[in-house]
Design an enzyme around this catalytic site. Structure first.
Site, PDB file in Angstrom:
ATOM      1  N   GLU A 130       0.843  -1.208   0.000  1.00 28.27           N
ATOM      2  CA  GLU A 130       0.000   0.000   0.000  1.00 28.27           C
ATOM      3  C   GLU A 130       0.876   1.255   0.000  1.00 28.27           C
ATOM      4  O   GLU A 130       0.544   2.257  -0.622  1.00 28.27           O
ATOM      5  CB  GLU A 130      -0.927   0.026   1.223  1.00 28.27           C
ATOM      6  CG  GLU A 130      -2.034  -1.002   1.201  1.00 28.27           C
ATOM      7  CD  GLU A 130      -3.072  -0.728   0.116  1.00 28.27           C
ATOM      8  OE1 GLU A 130      -2.747  -0.948  -1.068  1.00 28.27           O
ATOM      9  OE2 GLU A 130      -4.190  -0.323   0.447  1.00 28.27           O
ATOM     10  N   THR A 183      -5.480   7.610  -4.650  1.00 27.55           N
ATOM     11  CA  THR A 183      -5.493   7.752  -3.181  1.00 27.55           C
ATOM     12  C   THR A 183      -4.505   8.810  -2.700  1.00 27.55           C
ATOM     13  O   THR A 183      -4.808   9.591  -1.790  1.00 27.55           O
ATOM     14  CB  THR A 183      -5.195   6.389  -2.507  1.00 27.55           C
ATOM     15  OG1 THR A 183      -6.222   5.478  -2.887  1.00 27.55           O
ATOM     16  CG2 THR A 183      -5.178   6.493  -0.996  1.00 27.55           C
TER      17      THR A 183
HETATM   18  N1  HSE Z   1      -7.856   5.232   4.736  1.00 26.66           N
HETATM   19  C1  HSE Z   1      -7.422   5.405   3.378  1.00 26.66           C
HETATM   20  C2  HSE Z   1      -7.764   6.817   2.933  1.00 26.66           C
HETATM   21  C3  HSE Z   1      -8.140   4.407   2.510  1.00 26.66           C
HETATM   22  O1  HSE Z   1      -8.878   7.243   3.204  1.00 26.66           O
HETATM   23  O2  HSE Z   1      -6.918   7.484   2.336  1.00 26.66           O
HETATM   24  C4  HSE Z   1      -7.771   4.480   1.058  1.00 26.66           C
HETATM   25  O3  HSE Z   1      -8.557   3.528   0.328  1.00 26.66           O
END
Ligand code: HSE
Length: 311
Positions: A130, A183
């Protein structure tokens, strides 16, 4: 055994009030990865399908490759592995696409090599992937994709992860507009400081949501599905979000939030019927906006990743 194929499910991270610390897995949608023994030492990605030619084959840039390299180093395995990735999830969708790839790769490799580690111990390797995919080693997609159900990340340092109770009858609808939101970009719009009153509101809601799951109290779950930290900065990036929020109020849905970093919106519902009705209303909202969407209705997947084939 020379080859194992595993499936890993899509996930909804954050679940409104649990930014970076809560997520759940959904059924049916997900990625498949086949891992095979190879003569040449190290990890090679040999096939990627379903990504429109966009994902990298370089092991240090591919989430399967990064996760598997870290896993092999941890178990001190000197042999070789070949990876085939079959994407079922759209990229940049907010449904945990990168997480499903690395988790399926880890599950397949772990089984292929005789289960040297238990499932939970695979989590740090998927988190590393990630980090490469989006610049942050957040666990709220990889943990539910691996373990299933609702998963809480109580702490990152040290890593402390626990599965939560899933109430009977809980369904979700996912609304995926045909757009991509990276993201890293979606994280870059977040405030780095949270006012004390927002911290208090958010803590109350996350505690209320966890209590609501255990008590199977749909009203408490509903009242707790509020996010004052990420949603205010991110919702402007999500087409249809505000319209969906006001439109689904009358159908008895429990709440609406951004799935992970978006642009998918999730809706929690106390039954399949309500989730289906909410998804029909979302279709009407997007017809008006003139944007194509994919709609999914799903129960919560409680088993996480699993092997689908061994040869
Ligand atoms: N917690 C992460 C965000 C999840 O909100 O950036 C990304 O899928």
């Amino acid at each position: 055994m020379k080859k194992v194929t595993a499936f890993a499910p899509a996930t909804v991270a954050n679940v409104s009030c649990g930014f970076d610390i809560l997520g759940f897995a959904v059924e049916e949608m997900g990625d498949k990865v086949t891992v095979s023994l190879a003569d040449e030492p190290g990890v090679r990605v040999v096939r990627i399908e379903g990504d429109g030619g966009r994902l990298p084959y370089e092991v240090d840039k591919n989430t399967c490759g990064v996760a598997l390299k870290a896993f092999l180093a941890a178990i001190d395995y000197k042999g070789g592995l070949e990876v085939e990735l079959y994407k079922g999830l759209p990229l940049g969708s907010g449904m945990g696409s990168s997480a499903a790839s690395s988790v399926a790769a880890l599950e397949a490799a772990n089984q292929l090599l005789g289960n040297p580690l238990d499932k939970k111990a695979l989590l740090p390797f998927a988190m590393k992937a990630e980090g490469v995919a989006c610049g942050a080693e957040h666990a709220d997609n990889v943990a539910p994709s691996l373990l299933g159900g609702f998963v809480l990340i109580r702490s990152y340092h040290p890593l402390d992860v626990t599965k939560l109770h899933v109430p009977k009858g809980l369904y979700c609808a996912l609304v995926h507009p045909h757009l991509e939101l990276n993201t890293a970009d979606s994280r870059s719009v977040l405030r780095q400081q949270v006012p004390l009153k927002d911290a208090i509101t958010q803590s109350g809601n996350i505690a209320g949501l966890v209590a609501g799951l255990y008590q199977e109290d749909m009203g408490l779950i509903s009242r707790s599905l509020q996010d004052v930290i990420a949603e205010p900065s991110r919702s402007v990036l999500i087409p249809g979000f505000d319209e969906i929020k006001s439109a689904i109020k009358e159908v008895g849905a429990l709440g609406v939030g951004i799935s992970g970093s978006g642009p998918t919106t999730f809706i929690l519902a106390p039954s399949r019927e309500v989730a289906e009705r909410a998804s029909e209303i979302c279709q009407e909202v997007f017809d008006k906006i003139g944007l194509e969407v994919d709609l999914y209705v799903s129960a919560v997947n409680t088993k996480g990743t699993y092997v689908i084939n061994k040869a």
